[in-house]
Design a protein around this motif. Structure first.
Motif, PDB file in Angstrom:
ATOM      1  N   PRO A  12      19.536  44.273  38.393  1.00 33.16           N
ATOM      2  CA  PRO A  12      20.867  44.539  37.879  1.00 33.16           C
ATOM      3  C   PRO A  12      20.839  45.033  36.432  1.00 33.16           C
ATOM      4  CG  PRO A  12      20.439  42.208  37.807  1.00 33.16           C
ATOM      5  CD  PRO A  12      19.219  42.857  38.406  1.00 33.16           C
ATOM      6  N   ILE A  13      19.623  45.170  35.849  1.00 29.94           N
ATOM      7  CA  ILE A  13      19.568  45.629  34.453  1.00 29.94           C
ATOM      8  C   ILE A  13      19.513  47.157  34.475  1.00 29.94           C
ATOM      9  CG2 ILE A  13      18.443  45.194  32.231  1.00 29.94           C
ATOM     10  CD1 ILE A  13      17.191  42.719  33.492  1.00 29.94           C
ATOM     11  N   VAL A  18      11.385  54.964  40.232  1.00 31.75           N
ATOM     12  CA  VAL A  18      11.166  54.631  41.641  1.00 31.75           C
ATOM     13  C   VAL A  18       9.751  54.118  41.855  1.00 31.75           C
ATOM     14  CG1 VAL A  18      11.071  55.577  43.974  1.00 31.75           C
ATOM     15  CG2 VAL A  18      12.888  56.293  42.422  1.00 31.75           C
ATOM     16  N   GLY A  19       8.785  54.735  41.169  1.00 35.05           N
ATOM     17  CA  GLY A  19       7.391  54.327  41.321  1.00 35.05           C
ATOM     18  C   GLY A  19       7.156  52.896  40.907  1.00 35.05           C
ATOM     19  N   GLU A  20       7.804  52.456  39.825  1.00 36.09           N
ATOM     20  CA  GLU A  20       7.627  51.069  39.353  1.00 36.09           C
ATOM     21  C   GLU A  20       8.177  50.072  40.365  1.00 36.09           C
ATOM     22  OE1 GLU A  20       7.911  50.669  34.650  1.00 36.09           O
ATOM     23  OE2 GLU A  20       9.569  51.830  35.479  1.00 36.09           O
ATOM     24  N   VAL A  21       9.363  50.365  40.902  1.00 43.67           N
ATOM     25  CA  VAL A  21       9.970  49.443  41.868  1.00 43.67           C
ATOM     26  C   VAL A  21       9.140  49.362  43.134  1.00 43.67           C
ATOM     27  CG1 VAL A  21      11.983  49.033  43.334  1.00 43.67           C
ATOM     28  CG2 VAL A  21      12.301  49.772  40.981  1.00 43.67           C
ATOM     29  N   LEU A  22       8.650  50.502  43.612  1.00 41.91           N
ATOM     30  CA  LEU A  22       7.869  50.518  44.835  1.00 41.91           C
ATOM     31  C   LEU A  22       6.555  49.768  44.685  1.00 41.91           C
ATOM     32  CD1 LEU A  22       8.387  54.179  46.137  1.00 41.91           C
ATOM     33  CD2 LEU A  22       9.415  52.076  46.995  1.00 41.91           C
ATOM     34  N   LYS A  23       6.010  49.742  43.479  1.00 43.44           N
ATOM     35  CA  LYS A  23       4.717  49.102  43.281  1.00 43.44           C
ATOM     36  C   LYS A  23       4.818  47.587  43.235  1.00 43.44           C
ATOM     37  CE  LYS A  23       0.682  49.173  40.225  1.00 43.44           C
ATOM     38  NZ  LYS A  23       0.107  49.710  38.980  1.00 43.44           N
ATOM     39  N   ASP A  24       5.746  47.044  42.410  1.00 38.87           N
ATOM     40  CA  ASP A  24       5.801  45.598  42.217  1.00 38.87           C
ATOM     41  C   ASP A  24       7.145  45.209  41.598  1.00 38.87           C
ATOM     42  OD1 ASP A  24       5.477  42.945  41.601  1.00 38.87           O
ATOM     43  OD2 ASP A  24       3.848  43.223  40.171  1.00 38.87           O
ATOM     44  N   PRO A  25       8.201  45.033  42.386  1.00 40.67           N
ATOM     45  CA  PRO A  25       9.534  44.771  41.822  1.00 40.67           C
ATOM     46  C   PRO A  25       9.649  43.457  41.051  1.00 40.67           C
ATOM     47  CG  PRO A  25       9.550  44.574  44.209  1.00 40.67           C
ATOM     48  CD  PRO A  25       8.232  45.162  43.850  1.00 40.67           C
ATOM     49  N   ILE A  26       8.994  42.377  41.525  1.00 39.07           N
ATOM     50  CA  ILE A  26       9.110  41.101  40.810  1.00 39.07           C
ATOM     51  C   ILE A  26       8.372  41.178  39.478  1.00 39.07           C
ATOM     52  CG2 ILE A  26       8.539  38.642  40.846  1.00 39.07           C
ATOM     53  CD1 ILE A  26       9.069  38.572  43.776  1.00 39.07           C
ATOM     54  N   GLY A  27       7.179  41.779  39.472  1.00 35.17           N
ATOM     55  CA  GLY A  27       6.434  41.932  38.222  1.00 35.17           C
ATOM     56  C   GLY A  27       7.228  42.741  37.219  1.00 35.17           C
ATOM     57  N   LEU A  28       7.867  43.823  37.660  1.00 34.01           N
ATOM     58  CA  LEU A  28       8.686  44.649  36.777  1.00 34.01           C
ATOM     59  C   LEU A  28       9.858  43.846  36.223  1.00 34.01           C
ATOM     60  CD1 LEU A  28       9.459  47.475  35.652  1.00 34.01           C
ATOM     61  CD2 LEU A  28      10.788  47.796  37.737  1.00 34.01           C
ATOM     62  N   LYS A  31       8.642  41.428  33.564  1.00 33.30           N
ATOM     63  CA  LYS A  31       8.201  42.174  32.372  1.00 33.30           C
ATOM     64  C   LYS A  31       9.396  42.585  31.520  1.00 33.30           C
ATOM     65  CE  LYS A  31       5.715  46.437  31.179  1.00 33.30           C
ATOM     66  NZ  LYS A  31       5.037  47.624  31.751  1.00 33.30           N
ATOM     67  N   ARG A  32      10.503  42.927  32.188  1.00 33.89           N
ATOM     68  CA  ARG A  32      11.667  43.428  31.465  1.00 33.89           C
ATOM     69  C   ARG A  32      12.591  42.324  30.963  1.00 33.89           C
ATOM     70  NH1 ARG A  32      14.424  46.153  35.591  1.00 33.89           N
ATOM     71  NH2 ARG A  32      15.896  46.974  34.071  1.00 33.89           N
ATOM     72  N   GLN A  33      12.322  41.073  31.352  1.00 36.41           N
ATOM     73  CA  GLN A  33      13.173  39.980  30.890  1.00 36.41           C
ATOM     74  C   GLN A  33      12.954  39.684  29.403  1.00 36.41           C
ATOM     75  OE1 GLN A  33      15.718  38.335  32.560  1.00 36.41           O
ATOM     76  NE2 GLN A  33      15.311  40.098  33.870  1.00 36.41           N
ATOM     77  N   LYS A  34      11.672  39.724  28.948  1.00 37.98           N
ATOM     78  CA  LYS A  34      11.326  39.450  27.539  1.00 37.98           C
ATOM     79  C   LYS A  34      11.983  38.156  27.070  1.00 37.98           C
ATOM     80  CE  LYS A  34      10.881  44.352  26.388  1.00 37.98           C
ATOM     81  NZ  LYS A  34      11.388  45.475  25.560  1.00 37.98           N
ATOM     82  N   SER A  35      11.853  37.120  27.868  1.00 35.13           N
ATOM     83  CA  SER A  35      12.493  35.843  27.526  1.00 35.13           C
ATOM     84  C   SER A  35      11.455  34.780  27.233  1.00 35.13           C
ATOM     85  CB  SER A  35      13.368  35.381  28.689  1.00 35.13           C
ATOM     86  OG  SER A  35      12.548  35.047  29.776  1.00 35.13           O
ATOM     87  N   GLU A  36      11.872  33.784  26.465  1.00 35.01           N
ATOM     88  CA  GLU A  36      10.968  32.671  26.164  1.00 35.01           C
ATOM     89  C   GLU A  36      10.644  31.887  27.429  1.00 35.01           C
ATOM     90  OE1 GLU A  36      12.629  30.271  23.142  1.00 35.01           O
ATOM     91  OE2 GLU A  36      12.713  31.860  21.633  1.00 35.01           O
ATOM     92  N   GLU A  37      11.635  31.795  28.328  1.00 29.04           N
ATOM     93  CA  GLU A  37      11.411  31.020  29.543  1.00 29.04           C
ATOM     94  C   GLU A  37      10.287  31.621  30.377  1.00 29.04           C
ATOM     95  OE1 GLU A  37      14.350  32.112  28.588  1.00 29.04           O
ATOM     96  OE2 GLU A  37      15.529  30.320  28.155  1.00 29.04           O
ATOM     97  N   ALA A  38      10.264  32.963  30.471  1.00 31.30           N
ATOM     98  CA  ALA A  38       9.250  33.610  31.294  1.00 31.30           C
ATOM     99  C   ALA A  38       7.861  33.469  30.696  1.00 31.30           C
ATOM    100  CB  ALA A  38       9.589  35.091  31.466  1.00 31.30           C
ATOM    101  N   ALA A  39       7.819  33.212  29.381  1.00 31.81           N
ATOM    102  CA  ALA A  39       6.527  33.113  28.706  1.00 31.81           C
ATOM    103  C   ALA A  39       6.065  31.670  28.497  1.00 31.81           C
ATOM    104  CB  ALA A  39       6.608  33.813  27.350  1.00 31.81           C
ATOM    105  N   GLN A  40       6.842  30.712  29.010  1.00 26.90           N
ATOM    106  CA  GLN A  40       6.484  29.307  28.837  1.00 26.90           C
ATOM    107  C   GLN A  40       5.184  28.980  29.566  1.00 26.90           C
ATOM    108  OE1 GLN A  40       9.762  26.989  30.146  1.00 26.90           O
ATOM    109  NE2 GLN A  40      10.911  27.163  28.245  1.00 26.90           N
ATOM    110  N   PRO A  41       4.475  27.881  29.142  1.00 28.23           N
ATOM    111  CA  PRO A  41       3.244  27.480  29.842  1.00 28.23           C
ATOM    112  C   PRO A  41       3.526  27.285  31.323  1.00 28.23           C
ATOM    113  CG  PRO A  41       3.538  26.199  27.828  1.00 28.23           C
ATOM    114  CD  PRO A  41       4.792  26.993  28.007  1.00 28.23           C
ATOM    115  N   LYS A  42       2.598  27.712  32.157  1.00 29.96           N
ATOM    116  CA  LYS A  42       2.804  27.694  33.607  1.00 29.96           C
ATOM    117  C   LYS A  42       2.426  26.338  34.199  1.00 29.96           C
ATOM    118  CE  LYS A  42       3.988  31.992  33.337  1.00 29.96           C
ATOM    119  NZ  LYS A  42       4.112  32.090  31.908  1.00 29.96           N
TER     120      LYS A  42
END
Length: 457
Positions: A12-13, A18-28, A31-42
């Motif tokens: 929704p952002i 098209v190439g990026e979405v077809l390759k790996d939509p969740i990874g994309l 990557k585009r969230q740029k949030s602290e939550e996404a970068a927290q220890p796993k």
């Protein structure tokens, strides 16, 4: 079942390439969230004991929930704190190499299948949408013709109805032809159909299998004739549910249900003497209410337009009582005046219809056969059988799978327990058959003795 059988990956952002979405939509997306939550220890979130494939399914479901939350946010809904935790959860699952590999394998498989069937799937979707529109129009026109049985029906309405019925039959045949021609499309359609059944179970506590829809249309056809309608079928085939659905579509009311015993005569189903306050009167029973639209003899005006009187266990009575009831009822016509036992002369409401149901005589049921003379008063009896269960039309199986689906349309069962057992050779290797294109297709056993417990059940 995998969450990647349909495409939930619509960010929704801003629109990526098209190439990026077809390759790996969740990874994309991450990557585009740029949030602290996404970068927290796993953390493993307690899922380290389950298989990578299972974690990949959980990843897909969690990602879809994030997408739905963002869609709500775009509509003005305030973003909830729980969304940040979900984002961290998705990020942790995605960062696990085995989970990511399983997810990407699912995604690549989905892309391949989509390329193969995408055009015909869109054709299917268009046809399916058309059929649902025609069914809705069919029910509405049935209701109009049903309500005007006591008058002369419009020639235009009758012509429109016949045209609508013919068009509906044509579109259904066209849809069946497409699914027979494209087996992979049929598999995807089966999944969509089960998701739809899941929603029907949630909304109506009922599933509209094609066989149930066919019987509903037979009931509607019989109802328009103005003659009493007879349903015959074993216990548990869904006669009551079908009559209830038909009554609501035709009259907007639930049926007026009367379950007669062996000695229940016509007048017992019409009215009984009683008291309301200090005043003696006739208290109308289900059949009397459906005919008159009143609850008792003190009502000066009808409370409704009448309804469907449903007599369950009709052939639980001796033949002479069956004949007494149907002979009297066959002369009760909507919009006309009639004379009834106890009630006397009354005007029959426009939405009145008598529907009877019975079980055929068998070792299980002590029932009187419906006399041929009784059947003639009803017209052609409608046979209500159990939903079909075959390799070509597994209605019961699809209904069971639909009932096991969660809100993301996943099923938490092992694949071996769900799918029909396939044909194998003496060494236990699947044999299958070669189809056009030199592709090997699995062959399922029609009557397996082991494996696939949901299918065999």
């Amino acid at each position: 079942m995998s969450n990647f059988s349909e495409n939930p990956f619509k960010s929704p952002i801003e629109a990526p390439s098209v190439g990026e979405v077809l390759k790996d939509p969740i990874g994309l997306y991450l990557k585009r969230q740029k949030s602290e939550e996404a970068a927290q220890p796993k953390t493993a979130y307690g899922l380290d004991a389950v298989s990578a494939e299972h974690r990949a399914e959980i990843l897909g479901g969690a990602y879809r929930e994030l997408q739905e939350a963002e869609k709500s946010a775009k509509k003005g809904t305030e973003k909830k704190p729980a969304d940040a935790r979900k984002l961290a959860f998705v990020s942790a699952l995605y960062s696990d190499p085995s989970t990511q590999a399983a997810y990407l394998e699912y995604w690549q498989k989905y892309k391949g299948e989509r390329r193969e069937v995408n055009g015909t799937y869109e054709e299917y979707r268009g046809l399916d949408k058309n059929i649902k529109r025609l069914e809705k129009e069919y029910d509405e026109l049935s209701r109009i013709l049903f309500a005007h049985r006591g008058e002369r029906a419009s020639e235009m309405d009758k012509a429109l109805f016949q045209h609508l019925k013919s068009e509906l039959e044509s579109k259904r045949a066209e849809l069946d032809g497409i699914l027979e021609q494209y087996p992979k499309l049929a598999a995807r359609v089966s999944y969509d159909r089960m998701a739809e059944y899941n929603k029907e179970l949630s909304d109506e506590s009922y599933v509209w299998f094609p066989s149930r829809r066919d019987i509903l249309e037979q009931i509607e056809d019989g109802a328009r004739s103005g003659r009493p309608v007879l349903l015959l079928g074993e216990s548990g085939t869904g006669k009551t549910s079908l009559v209830t659905a038909a009554a609501k579509k035709l009259t907007g009311l639930s049926p007026f249900k009367n379950q007669g015993g062996p000695s229940t005569r016509l007048q017992d189903s019409l009215a009984t003497k009683g008291l309301i306050g200090d005043e003696s009167c006739l208290v109308y029973q289900p059949l009397g209410q459906a005919i008159t639209g009143k609850e008792n003899s003190l009502d000066k005006q009808p409370l409704h337009q009448g309804g469907i009187a449903f007599d369950d266990e009709f052939n639980n009575r001796p033949r002479d009582i069956q004949m007494e009831i149907v002979k009297s009822i066959s002369n009760v016509r909507p919009g006309k005046k009639t004379r009834l036992p106890l009630i006397g002369e009354t005007e029959v409401r426009p939405n009145y219809l008598f529907v009877a149901a019975g079980n055929p005589p068998s070792d299980r049921y002590d029932r009187e056969p419906v006399d041929p003379a009784v059947e003639r008063e009803f017209g052609t009896p409608i046979t209500v059988d159990y939903p079909e269960q075959s390799l070509s039309n597994p209605e019961i199986y699809e209904g069971m799978l639909a009932s096991l689906m969660d809100k993301n349309h996943r099923i938490r069962f092992a694949k071996q327990e769900l799918e029909p057992p396939a044909q194998k050779d003496a060494l236990g290797k699947e044999t299958g058959k070669i189809v056009p294109g030199k592709r090997k297709e699995r062959v399922f056993l029609s009557d397996p003795k082991a494996g696939g417990i949901v299918w065999r059940f």
